[in-house]
Design an enzyme around this catalytic site. Structure first.
Site, PDB file in Angstrom:
ATOM      1  N   HIS A 240      25.919  96.316  20.536  1.00 50.68           N
ATOM      2  CA  HIS A 240      25.576  97.126  19.371  1.00 50.68           C
ATOM      3  C   HIS A 240      26.385  96.727  18.148  1.00 50.68           C
ATOM      4  O   HIS A 240      27.401  95.999  18.236  1.00 50.68           O
ATOM      5  CB  HIS A 240      25.797  98.623  19.671  1.00 50.68           C
ATOM      6  CG  HIS A 240      27.229  99.008  19.858  1.00 50.68           C
ATOM      7  ND1 HIS A 240      28.033  99.455  18.827  1.00 50.68           N
ATOM      8  CD2 HIS A 240      28.021  99.019  20.969  1.00 50.68           C
ATOM      9  CE1 HIS A 240      29.236  99.738  19.289  1.00 50.68           C
ATOM     10  NE2 HIS A 240      29.266  99.486  20.589  1.00 50.68           N
TER      11      HIS A 240
ATOM     12  N   CYS B 211      32.030  97.596  25.310  1.00 50.52           N
ATOM     13  CA  CYS B 211      30.783  97.121  24.712  1.00 50.52           C
ATOM     14  C   CYS B 211      30.973  95.730  24.111  1.00 50.52           C
ATOM     15  O   CYS B 211      32.096  95.243  23.946  1.00 50.52           O
ATOM     16  CB  CYS B 211      30.318  98.086  23.621  1.00 50.52           C
ATOM     17  SG  CYS B 211      29.846  99.712  24.236  1.00 50.52           S
TER      18      CYS B 211
END
Length: 379
Positions: free
Chosen positions: A307, A325
């Site tokens: 992301h 992430c």
């Protein structure tokens, strides 16, 4: 006397020859012949001997609706073409006529078993979610049953994935409710997958039976594989084997390293609220966070996404600072979001983290082919 004993073959028939058997009463048999706790997937078969069937009806004794069936072209047999229902009683009436010209009616009643519970063959990914775009080359096929499966081998025998073109694959039981299917290597782009669970009437064990049969078709789209390297802090994206783009990244820091291995994208959101409480780190605990992120694609069930993160742009390409992430800048995150989709692959190397567990959503590719095959109940 010797001459009279050797009469011509064209003489009259003696008792017990074919002329008498040509006018025999019809015999009708019904299977199952009757009783209770009959499996509803067992077809009702009616047969006639020394004559032909005229008609057969199998009807629900309470509701009156008839079960579909088909009479053979020679009139010697009839068979149901749809299953019976659970916990129901059926009346079977057969009419036939013998070679003697006399009609006969035969009747029977059967009652089907009543499961304690029924298990539905829930499919992941949901066919409706990927109908238009298809799935990526890393996509496992998952049947998630609502009830535990004790008789895994009996159930697995009724599951199938037919790939066109044909590719080797196998099932793996993640736990008592979830069984995954993946090929030996990633699917070939353009593959058609016909997925079936013919489990109606199958005994799952402990009083649980299959609720319904199900067949769905998936299409595999172009190959998209991203390779995220913790040593170079770069991610290269390959489209059908050719390098399409390279971008700087920041992966999980030492305390929360990104899992190693092949991850499969399972969900995507243009805007998404990430909350560490979803995997057990809640407000007031060390490491808790809650933030709104853009261009988010989930790659595991314990909070790993690819992301945009504007706060880590300075670290992207040089160091790992995330909670696990893979962080991108705005332009790269949007490009990644627009080109990658469900079933596409993100391969992580040199992250300093452990291997993605097989049970973590789509950790299927963490197993060697031999270990994966060993997870089948039929091996």
């Amino acid at each position: 006397m010797v001459i009279s004993a050797c009469s011509p073959s064209g003489g009259t028939d003696s008792p017990g020859t074919s002329a008498e058997s040509d006018t025999s009463p019809v015999s009708v048999t019904i299977d199952p012949a009757g009783g209770t706790n009959v499996n509803p997937a067992t077809p009702v078969v009616v047969k006639a001997e020394h004559g032909k069937l005229i008609d057969v009806t199998v009807s629900n004794a309470d509701k009156g609706n008839q079960v579909k069936g088909e009479l053979a072209s020679d009139g010697l047999s009839w068979k149901t073409t749809e299953p019976l229902g659970y916990g129901s009683t059926y009346k079977i009436v057969a009419h036939a006529q013998g070679t003697d010209g006399k009609p006969v009616e035969q009747q029977s009643r059967v009652s089907t078993l009543s499961p304690k519970q029924q298990a539905n063959p829930n499919l992941i990914p949901a066919p409706s979610a990927v109908a238009s775009g298809g799935v990526g080359v890393g996509q496992p096929i998952v049947f998630a049953f609502g009830q535990p499966v004790k008789n895994k081998a009996d159930v697995e025998k009724k599951l199938s994935v037919e790939s066109t073109p044909k590719q080797e694959g196998s099932w793996y039981w993640i736990d008592d409710k979830n069984v995954h299917y993946r090929p030996k290597v990633y699917w070939q782009p353009g593959t058609t997958l016909k997925v079936s669970a013919m489990i109606y009437g199958v005994d799952f064990g402990n009083g649980v039976y299959g609720a319904t049969d199900r067949t769905e078709t998936y299409k595999v789209h172009d190959s998209w594989v991203a390779k995220a390297d913790g040593n170079t802090e770069q991610m290269q994206i390959f489209h059908n084997g050719q390098l399409a783009k390279s971008m700087p990244i920041s992966m999980g820091k030492d305390a929360t390293p990104t899992h190693l291995g092949a991850h499969v994208i399972s969900d995507k959101h243009e805007n998404y609220t990430m909350d560490s409480c979803t995997y057990g780190v809640c407000q007031g605990q060390p490491g808790y966070y809650r933030s709104n992120e853009k261009w988010s694609l989930r790659i595991s069930n314990d909070g790993e996404f690819v992301h945009e993160n504007p706060n880590s742009v300075g670290a992207q390409g040089s160091s790992n600072v995330s909670h696990g992430c893979i962080n991108l800048n705005a332009a790269n995150a949007q490009w990644f979001y627009q080109n990658m989709g469900l079933g596409d692959v993100v391969e992580v190397t040199n992250s300093g983290g452990p291997q993605l567990p097989v049970w973590d959503l789509y950790g299927d590719w963490s197993k060697s082919w031999a270990d994966w095959q060993a997870g089948s109940a039929l091996k």
